[in-house]
Design a protein around this motif. Structure first.
Motif, mmCIF file in Angstrom:
data_model
loop_
_atom_site.group_PDB
_atom_site.id
_atom_site.type_symbol
_atom_site.label_atom_id
_atom_site.label_comp_id
_atom_site.label_asym_id
_atom_site.label_seq_id
_atom_site.Cartn_x
_atom_site.Cartn_y
_atom_site.Cartn_z
ATOM 1 N N GLN A 4 0.834 -1.210 0.000
ATOM 2 C CA GLN A 4 0.000 0.000 0.000
ATOM 3 C C GLN A 4 0.864 1.253 0.000
ATOM 4 N N ASP A 30 -8.095 1.078 4.391
ATOM 5 C CA ASP A 30 -7.919 2.461 4.845
ATOM 6 C C ASP A 30 -8.673 2.676 6.156
ATOM 7 N N ARG A 73 -9.370 8.025 -1.678
ATOM 8 C CA ARG A 73 -10.468 8.206 -0.723
ATOM 9 C C ARG A 73 -11.714 8.810 -1.362
ATOM 10 N N ALA A 100 -13.358 5.867 -2.986
ATOM 11 C CA ALA A 100 -13.767 4.914 -1.951
ATOM 12 C C ALA A 100 -15.041 5.387 -1.258
ATOM 13 N N LYS A 115 -16.619 -1.426 1.826
ATOM 14 C CA LYS A 115 -15.291 -1.801 1.327
ATOM 15 C C LYS A 115 -14.264 -0.851 1.940
ATOM 16 N N SER A 116 -13.363 -1.389 2.715
ATOM 17 C CA SER A 116 -12.431 -0.537 3.467
ATOM 18 C C SER A 116 -11.245 -0.080 2.625
ATOM 19 N N TYR A 117 -10.881 -0.834 1.601
ATOM 20 C CA TYR A 117 -9.678 -0.557 0.815
ATOM 21 C C TYR A 117 -8.431 -0.514 1.695
ATOM 22 N N CYS A 162 -5.700 5.035 0.125
ATOM 23 C CA CYS A 162 -6.383 4.614 -1.094
ATOM 24 C C CYS A 162 -6.872 5.881 -1.771
#
Length: 412
Positions: free
Chosen positions: A105, A369, A327, A330, A365-367, A325
């Motif tokens: 990441q 993060d 954001r 997201a 979906k957190s990705y 990510c």
């Protein structure tokens, strides 16, 4: 009235660790943040040969103005952007060969404006794979200093790293910025450098840092204002009341400005000398707001936007696309999963009020993060059935978040 004790600021803790390591003497940090990011930073310092002693409430760091104590080291920066950007800069002031790598990441996140500036200052720095990204190796021989130009439009951390380096150079440093985002974070840096004995002068778009080094001190880390935003937002959307001690009129962190956004939306906000209270009034109005300077709280606002009576438009947040990510996307994706209408542009997001029968519960979906998870936990206060694909990623900045937020839910 729920009173919430927020853990120490990640941004302040990272800067304090750098300053303590660079200072002449032993520095004591009071109530630093203990999380994956900051533990990674402290571990990185230890790999470079600095002594870091840790108790539950304090950390002690033996400073080395001359740089790392070992001639070579291999440092893993985990997911931490401050670790990955600050530690190579600190190592450049020493003498030796130091290799830095990071998680997949963090490897994706950009470094080039900073590493280009370090090279311009004469630092022997090599990206091993993709230019402008980890892994990298610094072959350090001290830094003379002088003048350098920097584009800090992606991240203010590039400028912070150079400012922190300035007193360790032989001649001092003048950094001229062509673009700058998240200005309050730079102001945190300058205030903390002052506490360690260094005064930074600003001349237009240039920052002038004198040589001479830092002096050790005892430094108290204030609560994390970005983390506090989730608890303040919780009060605003539930009609409850939350007080966070330790964040008041004298707070260093610009992200406390998030409460001003809540005030414009209709919440009742009181910022006292050493605490801030937000009380929900049952009203949340739509708003158009520029969040360039407080972009870490953009996901918090996006997550409560469906409960406003009108559209919520957040502007000038292009830099949120290169965080843990993207954001912006997201938040948009997760809001759509909740059944909310959303549009986005290169640097903005606009969220429409939820329909009468929505939002509807879904898996977020957190990705990977932490801020995505903590933000949509606030949404879950009003929407049954919200869950997360990776709830544990909050360990990056707040390992006990779900327990603390669950307790707040009960009290509200």
């Amino acid at each position: 009235m729920p009173v919430v004790d927020i853990p120490g600021s990640k941004s302040v803790t990272a800067r304090a660790l750098f300053l303590a390591a660079a200072a002449d003497g032993v520095t004591t940090l009071v109530r630093p943040l203990r999380s994956d990011d900051t533990e990674g930073f402290a571990e990185g310092l230890a790999r470079l040969g600095y002594r870091v002693g840790r108790t539950p409430d304090t950390w002690q760091v033996d400073g080395r103005p001359q740089g790392p104590a070992v001639p070579e080291a291999d440092v893993y920066c985990r997911d931490g952007a401050t670790t990955a950007r600050f530690l190579p800069t600190l190592a450049a002031a020493g003498h030796g060969t130091y290799r830095f790598d990071a998680s997949p990441q963090m490897r994706r996140r950009p470094l080039l404006p900073l590493t280009r500036a370090l090279r311009d200052l004469g630092v022997d720095l090599r990206h091993e794979e993709q230019e402008g990204h980890h892994p990298l190796t610094v072959t350090a021989a001290g830094v003379a200093g002088g003048e350098v130009t920097l584009d800090a439009g992606q991240s203010s951390q590039y400028l912070t790293a150079l400012l922190l380096l300035g007193p360790l150079t032989r001649e001092g440093l003048r950094v001229t910025v062509t673009d700058l985002v998240s200005v309050p974070y730079v102001e945190i840096t300058i205030a903390m450098m002052r506490a360690f004995g260094v005064e930074v002068a600003r001349e237009g778009n240039s920052f002038v840092v004198p040589p001479g080094g830092y002096r050790a001190t005892t430094y108290a880390v204030e609560p994390d204002a970005s983390t506090a935003s989730y608890f303040f937002a919780a009060a605003a959307v539930t009609g409850g009341e939350v007080t966070v001690p330790g964040l008041g009129e004298g707070a260093l962190q610009g992200d406390l400005g998030f409460v001003d956004v809540l005030r414009h939306m209709g919440a009742d906000v009181t910022v006292g000398r050493d605490a801030t209270t937000v009380r929900g009034t049952g009203e949340l109005r739509g708003v158009t707001v520029n969040m360039r300077d407080i972009s870490d709280t953009m996901p918090t606002l996006a997550a409560i936007a469906p409960f406003a009576s009108g559209p919520v438009r957040i502007e000038d947040v292009a830099n949120t696309r290169v965080k843990e990510c993207d954001r912006l996307e997201a938040c948009a994706e997760n809001l759509r999963r909740l059944g909310v209408r959303v549009t986005t542009g290169p640097d903005w997001i606009e969220v429409q009020p939820a329909a009468a029968d929505g939002p509807t519960g879904t898996e977020i979906k957190s990705y990977g993060d932490h801020r995505v998870v903590m933000s949509f936990a606030v949404t879950g206060l009003r929407v049954p059935g919200v869950s997360f694909d990776d709830p544990g990623c909050v360990r990056k900045t707040f390992p006990g978040f779900h327990e603390e937020f669950g307790a707040l839910r009960t009290r509200l």
